[in-house]
Design a protein around this motif. Structure first.
Motif, PDB file in Angstrom:
ATOM      1  N   LYS A  59       0.837  -1.209   0.000  1.00 51.51           N
ATOM      2  CA  LYS A  59       0.000   0.000   0.000  1.00 51.51           C
ATOM      3  C   LYS A  59       0.866   1.251   0.000  1.00 51.51           C
ATOM      4  O   LYS A  59       0.566   2.227  -0.699  1.00 51.51           O
ATOM      5  CB  LYS A  59      -0.919   0.001   1.218  1.00 51.51           C
ATOM      6  CG  LYS A  59      -2.042  -1.023   1.168  1.00 51.51           C
ATOM      7  CD  LYS A  59      -2.845  -0.989   2.463  1.00 51.51           C
ATOM      8  CE  LYS A  59      -3.901  -2.071   2.512  1.00 51.51           C
ATOM      9  NZ  LYS A  59      -4.633  -2.086   3.806  1.00 51.51           N
ATOM     10  N   ARG A  94      -2.275   0.494  -3.344  1.00 47.49           N
ATOM     11  CA  ARG A  94      -3.342  -0.464  -3.596  1.00 47.49           C
ATOM     12  C   ARG A  94      -3.335  -1.521  -2.505  1.00 47.49           C
ATOM     13  O   ARG A  94      -2.305  -1.740  -1.853  1.00 47.49           O
ATOM     14  CB  ARG A  94      -3.194  -1.126  -4.969  1.00 47.49           C
ATOM     15  CG  ARG A  94      -1.969  -2.027  -5.109  1.00 47.49           C
ATOM     16  CD  ARG A  94      -1.854  -2.596  -6.507  1.00 47.49           C
ATOM     17  NE  ARG A  94      -0.729  -3.509  -6.630  1.00 47.49           N
ATOM     18  CZ  ARG A  94      -0.807  -4.819  -6.387  1.00 47.49           C
ATOM     19  NH1 ARG A  94      -1.959  -5.352  -6.013  1.00 47.49           N
ATOM     20  NH2 ARG A  94       0.249  -5.586  -6.533  1.00 47.49           N
ATOM     21  N   ASP A  95      -4.461  -2.187  -2.309  1.00 49.69           N
ATOM     22  CA  ASP A  95      -4.589  -3.205  -1.273  1.00 49.69           C
ATOM     23  C   ASP A  95      -4.447  -4.589  -1.907  1.00 49.69           C
ATOM     24  O   ASP A  95      -5.389  -5.069  -2.551  1.00 49.69           O
ATOM     25  CB  ASP A  95      -5.950  -3.085  -0.589  1.00 49.69           C
ATOM     26  CG  ASP A  95      -6.107  -4.083   0.552  1.00 49.69           C
ATOM     27  OD1 ASP A  95      -5.185  -4.885   0.789  1.00 49.69           O
ATOM     28  OD2 ASP A  95      -7.166  -4.064   1.213  1.00 49.69           O
TER      29      ASP A  95
END
Length: 286
Positions: free
Chosen positions: A169, A174-175
């Motif tokens: 992240k 982003r996850d």
């Protein structure tokens, strides 16, 4: 395939075969610090036969019979890693592969990755970051250590996953736990391969670092991450110093990729003894 002429010497682009492994190793070893990732891949997986339509291949530019540049192609472009050289040499390979490879992710020296993007991307990258490659040898290390840093174990996985996801992240915004169905398996594989180190404090994992690539020429560290509530306590500098000292007892050099705007990590790396090298670029497409 014959691609051009230079000084009356044919320039060709060919898929590399097992017979080319020594030529490839010699090319990469000319600049080992900037080719550590590729040297690690080569040592771990070798060169597949050209008839093998497996998960990866290497392509090379030859000036006559001399290998002058190389490109690792994971799958059909899932990961592209060029050898450290000027962008023109990489561009020749990229142009030759334009009909068969579509770039999904790339990492390497900025001029070389720029050439890949020009030839192999049909749109704007989802993510494009520039990094500085830092390197260190045993003679450059400072006095920073933390002997409590240890290898991660399989029973650590439930506590380790949030740290691994946090590192992604921070870097890519982003996850991975939500977007990547194989993320947990890759974290577990690194633990089983003894490539992840952690610091535990009062039963909580507060820091992690991974060995991304390793060969006789050195290792590349990645994924340094300190839990936000435990930052500014010196964990990163002491643990980076610890793992660097440990690995440099048997390896000639280490590298670490630091994002250009990450002044905090750059300061930590410099204090430990790392020296800044050339600019790298990481690109991700949709």
């Amino acid at each position: 395939m014959v691609y051009a002429l230079a000084r009356d010497m044919p320039v060709t682009v060919q898929q590399l075969a097992p017979r080319d492994i020594e030529a490839l190793r010699a090319l990469l070893a000319r600049d080992p610090a900037h080719n550590l990732y590729l040297l690690g891949l080569l040592e771990e997986f070798g060169l597949p036969p050209t008839e093998d339509r497996g998960s990866f291949s290497y392509w090379g530019r030859f000036d006559g019979k001399t290998l002058t540049a190389a490109l690792f192609v994971g799958g059909d472009g899932g990961l592209l890693v060029p050898s450290a050289n000027d962008g023109q040499a990489t561009g020749v390979i990229a142009d030759a592969l334009a009909d068969r490879v579509r770039l999904k992710a790339a990492v390497g020296e900025k001029p070389a990755v720029d050439a890949l993007v020009r030839s192999l991307c049909s749109g704007k990258p989802k993510l494009s970051r520039t990094y500085r490659l830092f390197s260190v040898s045993a003679d450059d290390l400072g006095p920073f250590t933390n002997p409590l840093l240890r290898l991660a174990r399989e029973e650590d996985l439930p506590r380790l996953l949030p740290l691994a996801a946090g590192a992604v992240k921070d870097i890519h915004a982003r996850d991975p736990l939500a977007e990547d169905s194989r993320f947990e398996a890759r974290v577990a594989q690194r633990v089983r391969a003894q490539r992840t180190y952690v610091l535990e404090e009062n039963g909580e994992l507060v820091f992690k670092v991974d060995i991304g690539s390793r060969s006789q020429y050195g290792a590349e560290l990645e994924g340094l991450y300190t839990v936000p509530a435990h930052r500014r306590k010196g964990h990163a500098i002491l643990c980076l110093g610890q793992i660097s000292r440990f690995l440099l007892s048997s390896l000639p050099r280490l590298t670490l990729r630091v994002e250009e705007k990450d002044e905090s990590l750059a300061r930590i790396a410099r204090r430990v003894g790392y020296l800044a090298g050339r600019t790298q670029r990481v690109v991700l497409m949709d």
